[in-house]
Design an enzyme around this catalytic site. Structure first.
Site, PDB file in Angstrom:
ATOM      1  N   GLU A 341       0.865  -1.195   0.000  1.00 61.13           N
ATOM      2  CA  GLU A 341       0.000   0.000   0.000  1.00 61.13           C
ATOM      3  C   GLU A 341       0.896   1.239   0.000  1.00 61.13           C
ATOM      4  OE1 GLU A 341      -3.350   1.135   0.244  1.00 61.13           O
ATOM      5  OE2 GLU A 341      -2.382   3.073   0.527  1.00 61.13           O
ATOM      6  N   CYS A 417     -13.676  -1.031  -8.278  1.00 62.54           N
ATOM      7  CA  CYS A 417     -14.765  -0.066  -8.058  1.00 62.54           C
ATOM      8  C   CYS A 417     -15.060   0.707  -9.334  1.00 62.54           C
ATOM      9  CB  CYS A 417     -14.414   0.876  -6.901  1.00 62.54           C
ATOM     10  SG  CYS A 417     -12.892   1.784  -7.172  1.00 62.54           S
TER      11      CYS A 417
HETATM   12  N1  SAH Z   1      -8.076  -3.125  -0.111  1.00 59.18           N
HETATM   13  C1  SAH Z   1      -8.389  -2.027   0.765  1.00 59.18           C
HETATM   14  C2  SAH Z   1      -8.232  -0.626   0.137  1.00 59.18           C
HETATM   15  C3  SAH Z   1      -8.682  -0.446  -1.275  1.00 59.18           C
HETATM   16  S1  SAH Z   1      -8.743   1.234  -1.798  1.00 59.18           S
HETATM   17  C4  SAH Z   1      -9.773  -2.208   1.366  1.00 59.18           C
HETATM   18  O1  SAH Z   1     -10.577  -2.971   0.858  1.00 59.18           O
HETATM   19  O2  SAH Z   1     -10.065  -1.581   2.379  1.00 59.18           O
HETATM   20  C5  SAH Z   1      -7.295   1.355  -2.821  1.00 59.18           C
HETATM   21  C6  SAH Z   1      -6.023   1.582  -2.048  1.00 59.18           C
HETATM   22  O3  SAH Z   1      -4.945   1.660  -2.974  1.00 59.18           O
HETATM   23  C7  SAH Z   1      -5.967   2.893  -1.262  1.00 59.18           C
HETATM   24  O4  SAH Z   1      -5.679   2.584   0.079  1.00 59.18           O
HETATM   25  C8  SAH Z   1      -4.820   3.688  -1.923  1.00 59.18           C
HETATM   26  O5  SAH Z   1      -4.080   4.443  -0.995  1.00 59.18           O
HETATM   27  C9  SAH Z   1      -3.979   2.593  -2.496  1.00 59.18           C
HETATM   28  N2  SAH Z   1      -3.106   2.917  -3.645  1.00 59.18           N
HETATM   29  C10 SAH Z   1      -3.318   3.825  -4.631  1.00 59.18           C
HETATM   30  N3  SAH Z   1      -2.334   3.762  -5.559  1.00 59.18           N
HETATM   31  C11 SAH Z   1      -1.480   2.785  -5.150  1.00 59.18           C
HETATM   32  C12 SAH Z   1      -0.282   2.234  -5.704  1.00 59.18           C
HETATM   33  N4  SAH Z   1       0.214   2.684  -6.854  1.00 59.18           N
HETATM   34  N5  SAH Z   1       0.318   1.232  -5.032  1.00 59.18           N
HETATM   35  C13 SAH Z   1      -0.194   0.767  -3.865  1.00 59.18           C
HETATM   36  N6  SAH Z   1      -1.315   1.256  -3.296  1.00 59.18           N
HETATM   37  C14 SAH Z   1      -1.956   2.245  -3.933  1.00 59.18           C
END
Ligand code: SAH
Length: 461
Positions: A341, A417
């Site tokens: 993340e 999403c």
């Molecule tokens: N799986 C989690 C969050 C999903 S939301 C849940 O279900 O609660 C998508 C997440 O991707 C966010 O927390 C955002 O900060 C993260 N994110 C965005 N771009 C990213 C990247 N390039 N690498 C890793 N994480 C990323």
């Protein structure tokens, strides 16, 4: 003067009648007038409507609904009294069953149009038994209008606050909190924020509610540190909000649309609230990301777990893991899970959540999925059996898809999403040795146009 675009059969302010043959992914009706596409917010498939053309573009026009000449069977009276002004919901005028059908269709259309995937099994959308009162978080802007404290969501595409008594998709505690805080700040003379003049104090009223625990947090986002009548305000909120366990002040003095500032001060009670997804416990702080519909989150994660087909020996990578919700859900059935993340605070929360639940076969790593995962693979020798991705709306970075194609895990589970970027990414995987088996849309956000889907993808051998 009415604007006319050459070669287009409609002009601005013209009133026309047309049939609606489909719906856009944002829930607007779509029809044709002499072969030309016209969007009508609030109109439904199968309806005949009278509209006024508002804006004409080269290949489509946007119109305003004047009258439904022949209504659809699935049209409903929206239960919310401010549905037509507020920008929060988009589909309250559609029966819930039809919303679920519509959401599945959005996925099918994106897969066919963008992913060129026309034979994939797309299941009926998994909906809620009770598609109301599901949100565990509400963030409501506050302002002073003609001497009255108003609080509510913005009208679509504006910053005009539509004052609200309550919101039918939020947890009922949020309505009580809003009423109590509005009354308290009005009576104590604490001044709401004025966005244009960048003056005043109370910017947002935020409520967070542990859906399964009832624990309630109120956050007052303020344009400054000094909070007048602080003690009286705290006392009153404590007295009038039954399940309150935490009152927090968050300071945001920036001229910005971003709700929270960097600094939070606990004014009373705990710093966090507790909630569950399945039997996993989470501590939620004022700013941390937590899925807003915990009932459906469980449905979504159960599906992801089913598609991951874990037997206890697998190495799993959970890319875009947030605070580790999916990782922890999978960890009980896997040998080891790596969560990746980009936000450091989320990884801190993920580590604490693992510890709190006594789960030790997970590692959480800060960084971009497309950078960390190639490193895990090449330098650390991690070669996952299953990769789960849950990216933001823009989908996966191509570098990550490339790494997956090189690492060749047996299965990929894609939680999405946004059906458009999902379809694009599935096309990439199909072209690089993978096959999309089935898609399960899950309704995480009833009454809105948002669509969530989980996809089962396997390696071609
Ligand atoms: N799986 C989690 C969050 C999903 S939301 C849940 O279900 O609660 C998508 C997440 O991707 C966010 O927390 C955002 O900060 C993260 N994110 C965005 N771009 C990213 C990247 N390039 N690498 C890793 N994480 C990323």
């Amino acid at each position: 003067m009415a604007k006319q675009v050459l070669g287009v059969p409609v002009k601005q302010n013209q009133i026309i009648e047309l049939d609606i043959h489909g719906m856009s992914h944002e829930g607007e009706g779509v029809g044709k007038y002499e072969g030309f596409t016209v969007f009508v917010a609030g109109a439904l498939t199968g309806e005949r409507v009278r509209v006024k053309i508002m804006k004409v573009h080269k290949s489509f026009a946007v119109s305003r609904l004047l009258e439904v000449v022949a209504p659809s069977d699935v049209r409903m009276d929206p239960p919310c009294p401010i549905y037509h002004q507020c920008g929060g919901c988009h589909l309250q005028h559609v029966s819930y069953e039809a919303q679920l059908v519509h959401k599945r269709q959005i996925v099918v259309d994106a897969l066919e149009r963008i992913g060129k995937l026309s034979h994939v099994l797309v299941h009926p959308t998994l909906g809620m038994k009770e598609p109301w009162k599901y949100r565990n978080k509400s963030q409501v802007p506050v302002s002073l209008v003609n001497g009255h404290v108003v609080a509510g969501f913005y009208a679509p595409r504006t910053h005009e606050i539509i004052d609200m008594e309550g919101c039918p998709i939020q947890h009922p505690y949020a309505d009580d909190i809003l009423k109590t805080v509005k009354q308290a700040i009005a009576e104590l003379g604490v001044v709401p924020y004025d966005e244009i003049g960048h003056k005043g104090l109370i910017r947002h009223i935020v409520s967070r509610i542990g859906f399964f625990t009832g624990e309630t947090m109120v956050v007052l986002v303020t344009n400054g540190r000094y909070l007048p009548k602080k003690d009286r305000l705290i006392e009153r909120l404590r007295r009038e909000i039954p399940h309150l366990v935490s009152i927090v002040q968050n300071i945001n003095t920036a001229k910005t649309n971003v709700i929270f500032g960097q600094e939070s001060i606990t004014l009373w009670g705990k710093d966090t609230i507790t909630d569950y997804i399945g039997d996993i416990q989470f501590e939620i702080s004022p700013r941390s990301f937590f899925q807003v519909n915990p009932v459906q989150t469980r449905v979504l994660y159960e599906k992801a777990l089913e598609y991951a087909q874990l037997t206890g020996v697998e190495e799993v990578i959970d890319a875009y893991c947030g605070i580790g919700t999916i990782s922890l859900f999978l960890a009980k059935k896997a040998r080891h899970v790596y969560g990746v993340e980009v936000i450091p605070e989320a990884i801190e929360d993920a580590k604490k959540n693992a510890e709190r639940n006594g789960i030790s076969n997970v590692d959480f790593i800060v960084g971009k999925a497309e950078e960390v995962i190639p490193f895990l693979n090449k330098d650390k020798g991690v070669s996952a059996d299953v990769v789960v991705v849950d990216p933001p709306r823009k989908g996966c970075d191509e570098a990550l898809l490339q790494t997956i194609a090189t690492m060749r895990p047996e299965r990929v589970v894609y939680v999405s999403c946004n059906p458009s970027t999902l379809a694009r990414d599935l096309r990439y995987l199909e072209d690089h040795g993978y096959q999309t088996l089935e898609v399960q849309p899950v309704d995480m956000f009833p009454q809105t146009y948002h669509v969530e889907a989980v996809v089962s993808i396997v390696r071609n051998d």
